[in-house]
Design an enzyme around this catalytic site. Structure first.
Site, PDB file in Angstrom:
ATOM      1  N   HIS A  57       0.829  -1.211   0.000  1.00 21.93           N
ATOM      2  CA  HIS A  57       0.000   0.000   0.000  1.00 21.93           C
ATOM      3  C   HIS A  57       0.865   1.263   0.000  1.00 21.93           C
ATOM      4  CE1 HIS A  57      -3.893   2.037   1.676  1.00 21.93           C
ATOM      5  NE2 HIS A  57      -3.227   2.838   0.862  1.00 21.93           N
ATOM      6  N   LEU A  60       2.671   6.520  -5.145  1.00 20.88           N
ATOM      7  CA  LEU A  60       3.871   7.052  -5.812  1.00 20.88           C
ATOM      8  C   LEU A  60       3.566   8.348  -6.560  1.00 20.88           C
ATOM      9  CD1 LEU A  60       5.525   3.759  -7.119  1.00 20.88           C
ATOM     10  CD2 LEU A  60       6.039   5.037  -5.027  1.00 20.88           C
ATOM     11  N   ASP A 302       0.835   2.775   3.748  1.00 19.04           N
ATOM     12  CA  ASP A 302       0.039   3.865   3.176  1.00 19.04           C
ATOM     13  C   ASP A 302       0.908   5.119   2.993  1.00 19.04           C
ATOM     14  OD1 ASP A 302      -2.030   5.252   2.046  1.00 19.04           O
ATOM     15  OD2 ASP A 302      -3.249   5.408   3.860  1.00 19.04           O
ATOM     16  N   PHE A 320      -5.068  14.726   3.485  1.00 22.75           N
ATOM     17  CA  PHE A 320      -4.824  13.565   4.342  1.00 22.75           C
ATOM     18  C   PHE A 320      -3.552  12.861   3.887  1.00 22.75           C
ATOM     19  CE2 PHE A 320      -9.531  13.910   4.468  1.00 22.75           C
ATOM     20  CZ  PHE A 320      -9.754  13.861   5.836  1.00 22.75           C
TER      21      PHE A 320
END
Ligand SMILES: [Zn+2]
Length: 429
Positions: A57, A60, A302, A320
């Site tokens: 996860h 890029l 993440d 976020f």
């Protein structure tokens, strides 16, 4: 011929049940049994030698958001974190909902990335949650999973059909579990601290209700569904019950969710703003329990880079997401292995062969004849996170100056050293 031997390390390869001190031989890009010619020797005594770590996860940011990160800089960041393969999320610009974008990503990665980049494709066209993307074409173009990560399919019928199509193409569906009505505009966990700080809350139930929905749809369709970046205690309970009943569902945590709580937001620092948000200590305890008993098998980052100017705004307006690749191994070693939640062997298993199997990557092993993707770890190395040393283009981490224990010291991809703690990034142009 390019012959290399990693000498004197403790080789841990869960795919073969190996955990012993032995030398590891590499010829050209493969793991081999013996070498006929004189190899280059690297002394790794006192270190762990394991299959190259895989992060399922990461963001890029290319195409379209190269100011945040590029496939090249993201791959440097992965290498510096000890990862030899990453699974890239499709919420780029344009989003990766068609074969042309996947082809572009693959070509770019082949030219510029120092680690293996496996793209995912969107579940829905334009990630709008209305129509399915061409899943068969995405599969032919080389995606390893489909997901609308960053968003969650709200239409239960569309999700059902996505699951049915995905099984036809043997692709896992990964889902960002967030009910948009329940989380409506929330910027942090709904609870004591959101009340104190006067910020709109994103409650646990918004995640839990989608995990429950996903469990029911997985049971109905028989299709595997993977719940991304779980943050809430109830999600772990639902997942545990679903797995006990044999439903094909899995879950993942990201490193920040087992270390930081919503109290961190009290300085209004946007480096603590992520989706799903940081929760409470009770949620952390539940997540860690879920990792310990195997309910949550997947460990990811993440990794979500942003430009500094984007984060340096009022908390409500900041995007976020935080960086993850370069702190992840140190966090999991410190908070899971040294804290005796899971063994080192188990952590490596989950970050190699288990991660590989989810997405059919054919990685995560040191079997003779396999690709020589290898990570060398020093699990006891104590270090202080310094965001200025990151190879990522971005600097948005909540772990700056955090003390960690354990780190990758060398990353080898396809038989070539691409990064080492001693020498940094190694260029192979
Ligand atoms: Zn994500």
């Amino acid at each position: 011929m390019n012959a290399l031997v990693l000498k004197g390390g403790r080789v841990i390869d869960p795919s073969q049940g190996v955990d012993e001190k032995r030398d590891l031989y590499i010829c050209d890009s493969k793991v081999v049994r013996t070498l006929s010619e004189q190899p280059d020797v690297i002394d790794v005594s006192g270190k762990i030698v394991c299959p190259g770590l895989i992060d399922i996860h990461v963001h890029l940011r290319e195409p379209g958001q190269g100011a945040k990160e590029t496939i090249q800089t993201g791959s440097w960041s992965a290498a510096a974190g000890g990862f030899t393969s990453v699974v890239a999320m499709p919420n780029t610009n344009p989003v990766a909902d068609g074969p042309d974008t996947i082809a572009w990503i693959k070509q770019r990665a082949a030219q510029l990335a120092v680690v293996n980049v496996f793209p995912t494709g969107c579940i829905s066209k334009d990630m709008a949650g209305e129509f399915l993307s061409p899943i068969g074409q995405l599969k032919s173009a080389g995606v390893v999973a489909i997901t609308d990560d960053g968003k969650c399919i709200q239409n239960n019928d569309l999700m059902r059909r996505a699951l049915q199509y995905a099984t036809m193409f043997d692709l896992p569906i990964m889902d960002h579990c967030q009910d948009a009505d329940l989380s409506n505009g929330g910027v942090m966990n709904e609870g004591y601290w959101s009340t104190v700080l006067g910020l709109k809350g994103w409650p646990n139930i918004a995640e839990e209700i989608i995990v429950a929905r996903n469990a029911m749809l997985a049971e109905l369709t028989g299709a595997h569904i993977h719940c991304q970046h779980l943050s809430a205690a109830g999600s772990v309970r639902i997942l545990r019950q679903a797995k006990a009943r044999g439903i094909p569902i899995s879950g993942e945590i990201c490193a920040h969710h087992i270390v930081l709580t919503d109290e961190c937001l009290k300085t209004y620092d946007s480096n603590f703003k992520m989706n799903p948000p940081l929760r409470t200590q009770a949620d952390i305890d539940a997540l860690i329990e879920g990792v310990g008993d195997g309910t949550i098998e997947y460990l990811a980052s993440d990794h979500a880079p942003h430009c500094e100017f984007e984060k340096e705004v009022e908390l409500d307006d900041a995007p976020f997401g935080i960086l993850g690749l370069e702190t992840e191994v140190g966090i999991y070693l410190k908070y899971l292995v040294h804290a005796k939640i899971i063994s080192l062997h188990e952590m490596i298993r989950r970050m190699t062969i288990v991660a590989s199997d989810l997405c059919g990557l054919h990685k995560g092993t040191l079997k003779v004849g396999s690709d020589a993707d290898i990570t060398v770890l020093d699990p006891d190395l104590e270090w202080t996170v310094d965001k200025h040393q990151f190879l990522s283009k971005a600097r948005n981490t909540p772990f700056h100056e955090h003390q960690l224990k354990g780190r990758a010291t060398m990353t080898i991809v396809g038989g070539k050293i691409v990064w080492s703690l001693e020498n940094g990034l190694v260029s192979h142009s």
